[in-house]
Design an enzyme around this catalytic site. Structure first.
Site, PDB file in Angstrom:
ATOM      1  N   ALA A 105      28.631  47.831  62.760  1.00  0.00           N
ATOM      2  CA  ALA A 105      30.019  47.865  63.240  1.00  0.00           C
ATOM      3  C   ALA A 105      30.972  46.938  63.009  1.00  0.00           C
ATOM      4  CB  ALA A 105      29.982  47.752  64.791  1.00  0.00           C
ATOM      5  N   GLY A 106      32.000  47.288  62.508  1.00  0.00           N
ATOM      6  CA  GLY A 106      33.139  46.340  62.206  1.00  0.00           C
ATOM      7  C   GLY A 106      33.497  45.862  60.742  1.00  0.00           C
TER       8      GLY A 106
ATOM      9  N   GLY B  65      34.671  50.218  64.645  1.00  0.00           N
ATOM     10  CA  GLY B  65      35.827  50.793  63.982  1.00  0.00           C
ATOM     11  C   GLY B  65      37.095  50.071  63.592  1.00  0.00           C
TER      12      GLY B  65
ATOM     13  N   LYS C  12      18.678  54.600  68.095  1.00  0.00           N
ATOM     14  CA  LYS C  12      19.882  53.553  67.874  1.00  0.00           C
ATOM     15  C   LYS C  12      20.404  53.229  69.397  1.00  0.00           C
ATOM     16  CE  LYS C  12      24.290  52.025  66.316  1.00  0.00           C
ATOM     17  NZ  LYS C  12      25.538  52.602  65.857  1.00  0.00           N
TER      18      LYS C  12
ATOM     19  N   ASN D 185      29.884  53.581  59.149  1.00  0.00           N
ATOM     20  CA  ASN D 185      30.266  54.670  59.569  1.00  0.00           C
ATOM     21  C   ASN D 185      31.858  54.980  59.092  1.00  0.00           C
ATOM     22  OD1 ASN D 185      29.686  57.293  62.087  1.00  0.00           O
ATOM     23  ND2 ASN D 185      30.991  57.397  60.495  1.00  0.00           N
ATOM     24  N   THR D 186      32.652  54.408  60.095  1.00  0.00           N
ATOM     25  CA  THR D 186      34.023  54.301  60.271  1.00  0.00           C
ATOM     26  C   THR D 186      34.716  54.076  58.641  1.00  0.00           C
ATOM     27  OG1 THR D 186      34.283  54.256  62.462  1.00  0.00           O
ATOM     28  CG2 THR D 186      36.384  53.955  61.038  1.00  0.00           C
TER      29      THR D 186
END
EC number: 2.8.1.10
Length: 271
Positions: free
Chosen positions: A192-193, A165, A104, A214-215
């Site tokens: 993301a986001g 994040g 990635k 992830n986050t």
């Protein structure tokens, strides 16, 4: 997988994966929490940020052994890299350590938004493709940049929904939907986001091929429960996309047919 699931499996660079969820491995409260979240999400791949693990001293004892024990395909990434040289070197290190050609590709151009550097990203992608990597580039929803990455040899893209994040969900629905419409045959994974499962379900309903989280999972009060919720959201969104949602309308349309209704409703009269 069943024959139906196999027919609709996520395919990247000719390889199929058991799930359309990709899961990051950073910032979990504990290794046990990470392990439980992997079990709950049953992801197609898990990512690992080699540079941050090594340089920031976050490599907890047993981390890599845990990933091996789960047996989920690894997707090393170049998180934290700020130059083409850093990203390419990190990718080569990851290939040696994890014995995989998957990468990635992250190349950050702005410290505040963590927005990718589009010029450097294209250069790094071209070099890594030439070196035999299967590159999944983290990019914005910019269609022109996406095309340049495909020209460089990438066979899939990972556009953001919002800055890393933030948990805001998709901040530019128009841009993402245009990207999907103009690149109908390219695997697109929203990375993301995203903050809650409904965000994931939404992009899957638009026809995106998967999400990377992830986050939103690691920072939830109960990461494993959130991981499972996201997996269900992705599945629901995918099934809705395949089912063919009804067209949106500007005015109300009765779901009950007029035929058989009392005559005073048909002609607008009152009883």
């Amino acid at each position: 997988m069943t024959s139906h699931e196999s027919a609709d499996a996520l395919t990247l660079y000719g390889q199929t994966f058991a799930s359309r969820v990709l899961l990051g491995t950073s910032r979990y409260p504990s290794l046990q929490s990470l392990s439980d979240s992997i079990d709950a999400a049953r992801p197609g791949m898990v990512t690992v940020a080699l540079r941050r693990q090594m340089n920031e001293g976050n490599a907890e004892a047993g981390f890599f052994e845990l990933l091996k024990r789960h047996g989920v395909p690894l997707l090393p990434n170049t998180a934290g890299c700020l130059s083409v040289g850093e990203a390419v070197t990190t990718a080569h290190m990851a290939r040696e350590i994890f014995e995989t050609e998957w990468i990635k590709l992250e190349l950050i151009g702005d410290d505040y938004t963590l927005q990718p550097d589009p010029v450097g990203l294209i250069e790094a992608a071209a070099r890594l493709v030439k070196d035999g990597f299967k590159v999944l580039p983290y990019c914005t929803e910019d269609l022109v940049i996406g095309r340049r990455l495909l020209d460089a040899g990438c066979e899939a893209l990972m556009p953001w929904g919002a800055p890393i994040g933030t948990g805001k969900g998709v901040i530019n629905p128009y841009g993402l939907r245009v990207l999907r419409e103009r690149l109908p045959d390219v695997p697109l994974i929203v990375d993301a986001g995203l903050g809650v499962p409904s965000h994931a379900a939404q992009v899957m309903e638009w026809g995106f091929d998967g999400v990377l989280l992830n986050t939103a999972v690691s920072q939830a009060t109960h990461p494993d429960a959130m991981a499972r919720a996201f997996a269900l959201g992705v599945e629901a969104g995918r099934q809705a996309y395949l089912a063919g949602p009804m067209a949106e309308r500007e005015s109300a349309h009765a779901s009950t047919p007029v035929v058989g209704m009392p005559f005073w409703h048909q002609d607008g009269g009152a009883a």
